[in-house]
Structure formats: structure tokens, C-alpha cells
Design a protein around this motif. Sequence first.
Motif, PDB file in Angstrom:
ATOM      1  N   SER A  45     -59.923 -34.152   8.598  1.00  0.00           N
ATOM      2  CA  SER A  45     -60.350 -34.769   9.554  1.00  0.00           C
ATOM      3  C   SER A  45     -60.474 -36.175   8.542  1.00  0.00           C
ATOM      4  N   ILE A  46     -60.644 -36.432   7.672  1.00  0.00           N
ATOM      5  CA  ILE A  46     -60.693 -38.004   7.177  1.00  0.00           C
ATOM      6  C   ILE A  46     -59.294 -39.001   7.194  1.00  0.00           C
ATOM      7  N   ALA A  47     -58.042 -38.061   6.532  1.00  0.00           N
ATOM      8  CA  ALA A  47     -57.147 -38.350   6.486  1.00  0.00           C
ATOM      9  C   ALA A  47     -56.470 -39.057   7.774  1.00  0.00           C
ATOM     10  N   SER A  48     -56.649 -37.741   8.815  1.00  0.00           N
ATOM     11  CA  SER A  48     -56.201 -38.360  10.334  1.00  0.00           C
ATOM     12  C   SER A  48     -56.522 -39.551  10.634  1.00  0.00           C
ATOM     13  N   ARG A  49     -58.013 -40.149  10.569  1.00  0.00           N
ATOM     14  CA  ARG A  49     -58.806 -41.250  10.933  1.00  0.00           C
ATOM     15  C   ARG A  49     -57.985 -42.432  10.532  1.00  0.00           C
ATOM     16  N   LEU A  50     -57.375 -42.383   9.269  1.00  0.00           N
ATOM     17  CA  LEU A  50     -56.451 -43.236   8.989  1.00  0.00           C
ATOM     18  C   LEU A  50     -55.353 -44.486   9.629  1.00  0.00           C
ATOM     19  N   ASP A  51     -54.677 -45.354   9.292  1.00  0.00           N
ATOM     20  CA  ASP A  51     -53.886 -45.764   9.645  1.00  0.00           C
ATOM     21  C   ASP A  51     -52.355 -45.718   8.337  1.00  0.00           C
ATOM     22  N   TRP A  52     -51.076 -44.721   8.399  1.00  0.00           N
ATOM     23  CA  TRP A  52     -50.217 -44.546   7.177  1.00  0.00           C
ATOM     24  C   TRP A  52     -49.520 -45.180   7.333  1.00  0.00           C
ATOM     25  N   SER A  53     -49.075 -46.485   8.429  1.00  0.00           N
ATOM     26  CA  SER A  53     -48.136 -46.980   8.156  1.00  0.00           C
ATOM     27  C   SER A  53     -48.182 -48.083   6.867  1.00  0.00           C
ATOM     28  N   GLY A  54     -47.259 -48.032   6.794  1.00  0.00           N
ATOM     29  CA  GLY A  54     -47.390 -49.042   5.072  1.00  0.00           C
ATOM     30  C   GLY A  54     -47.565 -48.407   3.849  1.00  0.00           C
ATOM     31  N   VAL A  55     -47.684 -46.960   3.792  1.00  0.00           N
ATOM     32  CA  VAL A  55     -49.051 -46.416   2.710  1.00  0.00           C
ATOM     33  C   VAL A  55     -47.972 -46.162   2.189  1.00  0.00           C
ATOM     34  N   GLU A  56     -48.073 -47.153   0.638  1.00  0.00           N
ATOM     35  CA  GLU A  56     -46.901 -46.147  -0.044  1.00  0.00           C
ATOM     36  C   GLU A  56     -47.041 -45.746  -1.310  1.00  0.00           C
ATOM     37  N   ARG A  57     -48.361 -46.279  -1.913  1.00  0.00           N
ATOM     38  CA  ARG A  57     -48.567 -45.853  -2.898  1.00  0.00           C
ATOM     39  C   ARG A  57     -50.188 -45.605  -3.240  1.00  0.00           C
ATOM     40  N   VAL A  58     -50.627 -44.127  -2.994  1.00  0.00           N
ATOM     41  CA  VAL A  58     -52.616 -43.833  -2.723  1.00  0.00           C
ATOM     42  C   VAL A  58     -52.505 -43.586  -4.532  1.00  0.00           C
ATOM     43  N   LEU A  59     -54.014 -43.995  -4.727  1.00  0.00           N
ATOM     44  CA  LEU A  59     -54.794 -43.279  -5.560  1.00  0.00           C
ATOM     45  C   LEU A  59     -55.800 -42.547  -5.682  1.00  0.00           C
ATOM     46  N   ASP A  60     -55.846 -41.489  -6.332  1.00  0.00           N
ATOM     47  CA  ASP A  60     -56.733 -40.589  -6.311  1.00  0.00           C
ATOM     48  C   ASP A  60     -57.926 -40.821  -7.479  1.00  0.00           C
ATOM     49  N   ILE A  61     -58.732 -41.387  -7.475  1.00  0.00           N
ATOM     50  CA  ILE A  61     -59.424 -41.559  -8.684  1.00  0.00           C
ATOM     51  C   ILE A  61     -60.878 -40.207  -8.211  1.00  0.00           C
ATOM     52  N   GLY A  62     -60.895 -39.284  -9.672  1.00  0.00           N
ATOM     53  CA  GLY A  62     -61.240 -39.013 -10.024  1.00  0.00           C
ATOM     54  C   GLY A  62     -60.700 -37.459  -9.606  1.00  0.00           C
ATOM     55  N   CYS A  63     -59.475 -37.335  -9.719  1.00  0.00           N
ATOM     56  CA  CYS A  63     -58.798 -36.678  -9.107  1.00  0.00           C
ATOM     57  C   CYS A  63     -59.554 -34.716  -9.319  1.00  0.00           C
ATOM     58  N   GLY A  64     -59.494 -34.840 -11.101  1.00  0.00           N
ATOM     59  CA  GLY A  64     -59.646 -33.337 -10.538  1.00  0.00           C
ATOM     60  C   GLY A  64     -58.624 -32.653 -11.388  1.00  0.00           C
ATOM     61  N   PRO A  65     -58.591 -31.524 -10.810  1.00  0.00           N
ATOM     62  CA  PRO A  65     -57.096 -30.723 -11.232  1.00  0.00           C
ATOM     63  C   PRO A  65     -56.018 -30.789  -9.601  1.00  0.00           C
ATOM     64  N   GLY A  66     -56.061 -32.024  -9.456  1.00  0.00           N
ATOM     65  CA  GLY A  66     -55.388 -32.242  -8.346  1.00  0.00           C
ATOM     66  C   GLY A  66     -55.284 -31.578  -7.249  1.00  0.00           C
ATOM     67  N   ALA A  67     -56.109 -31.065  -6.385  1.00  0.00           N
ATOM     68  CA  ALA A  67     -55.848 -30.055  -4.972  1.00  0.00           C
ATOM     69  C   ALA A  67     -56.087 -30.966  -3.923  1.00  0.00           C
ATOM     70  N   ILE A  68     -56.300 -32.143  -3.886  1.00  0.00           N
ATOM     71  CA  ILE A  68     -56.665 -33.023  -3.428  1.00  0.00           C
ATOM     72  C   ILE A  68     -55.415 -34.159  -3.411  1.00  0.00           C
ATOM     73  N   SER A  69     -54.481 -34.149  -4.323  1.00  0.00           N
ATOM     74  CA  SER A  69     -53.407 -34.932  -4.971  1.00  0.00           C
ATOM     75  C   SER A  69     -52.239 -34.206  -3.754  1.00  0.00           C
TER      76      SER A  69
END
Length: 282
Positions: A45-69
Amino acid sequence: MSDHKPGGHHHRGGHHHHHGDDFDWERMADALELDAAVMEPLVHSIASRLDWSGVERVLDIGCGPGAISCTLARMTPDVVVLALDSSEPLLARVRARAATEGLPDRVVTVCADLDEGLEGLHAVAGADGVDLVWASMVVHHAADLAAGVATVFGTLAPGGVAVMVEFGEPLEALPEDDPLVAGGAWPRYRSASADALRERLPHDPDSIEWVSLLSDAGFVDIDHSSVWVDHPAPLHDVGRRWLAMHLKRGLDSVTDRLDPADLEAITSLLDEVPDRDDLFLK
């Protein structure tokens, strides 16, 4: 003013805490992955609201076991996700998950700590910073909230976006006409659980002024909104497992806070989770 643009979101759901080296990280990772499975609709739901054009590097802070990453990497096939956590055992779980999902080159682990300023991140992210930061249920752990938010700001490239998911109302699970709701046992249990959680956290989540903290750090165009997870009755197996896990954890935290009748009532609910068809998560 900076043109960094964060999205601040509250969500309903559970929460976990990092511990010392003697902690059972495998059990923690299993619990975090169950959390992520229930909260995955929120991520979409959150990701669908974002403009992903030009996004090349994403940082997942506190990623835990990486499911969201890994979810973010699957949703956006042109990006590299930097999965950052202070726990090497959890990062090992991230690498295993990424390999299993065919993402070993697009999910890169980074061992760093928010309270230490994420030292060494730029060696991986590049001097210009990342295009998008995802920080889910992590910034409130910072010893100094202002410093933690400023650190998040400092990881972003100009024009970058930060998504911070923080506390909202806890998930509801019982229909309004349930005897536990009508009789007050459920509200009393929920209140006692919230009190126990506040005592464990470094900051009271209900008193944190996120918009002010973000603004002071240099963020602009701040979207402070609530996002809801909805798993209707009858609950699927993952939802039942999540509810049972959190009821058990909640009971452990409120043993000395509830009277015996309420404890017995909530314990009975825990026993009923596998069989009831009117439970939900919302």
C-alpha cells in the motif's frame, strides 16, 4: 531547505526488540518474518503511493531477516536494496532469503547501527546517498530521536524519499459483541500490554512528535498518515499464527498486571485461536 521528502506512516501491528549476543536470534527472525507476512499488504500500500522513477538504491534500515527488503526488490526490479541491521545473525538470514528468492545481487547486507551514525554506509551506498530509505519500526529505538532522524536524513541523496513506519493503534482481532470485549477483559488486557510495552521502550511512542523531528532534521513535504492492514474473518493460517504469537507474548508481559479472571479469559482466547472463525486482524 532540503528537498528530501519523507513519507511518515503509522501502522497497526506488533513489535519486537533487539537484544544481546545471547539472545535466540533464530526465534526472533521467525517472529519478525511472521510479522512481515501479516504486514505485507501495508508495504504494498505504501510502496504504491511512491514515485519509483529514478530510484536505483533503496536502504532498508533495521531490516531484520529481510522480508521487506526482498519484497521491495521484487516490486522494483531495477533497484538494489541495501538491507541494514546491527545483528549479523539476522543479516545471515537476509542473505539466505535473498538467495532463495533469486535476489542475491540485488539485496546487499550492511552491518551498522543507527545510534552509531551508520558508519561505513557510504562505502556501500556511494557518496551521494540512496534514493529511498525504508525505516519500519526502528527509529523509535534510537537513544536520541533527533539524532536518529538526522542520520536517516543524512543517508539520502538530494530529492530522495524516506518512508518511516511507526506506531499506530494496535490491531483489533475480536468482534464488538465478543464477551471479552463487552465484559472489559479485552480492553483491560490491551491497556496492560500497552503499559508494559511503554516501559520497555526508550521513548513513549504516544508522545513522539514525528513531524517536528522530521522538519527539524531538514525534511520537507511531510506526509503523516495512517495505513491499515485488513485480514478479514475467517483468518488465514498466517494470521492465526501471528495472533497466537502476540497473545502469548502479551500474556507473558501482563501476568502481574491483570487479575486472575482476566488472565484466564485471555488464556482461553489463545487456546481458541486455531478454531474460531470470527477472528480478524484490522
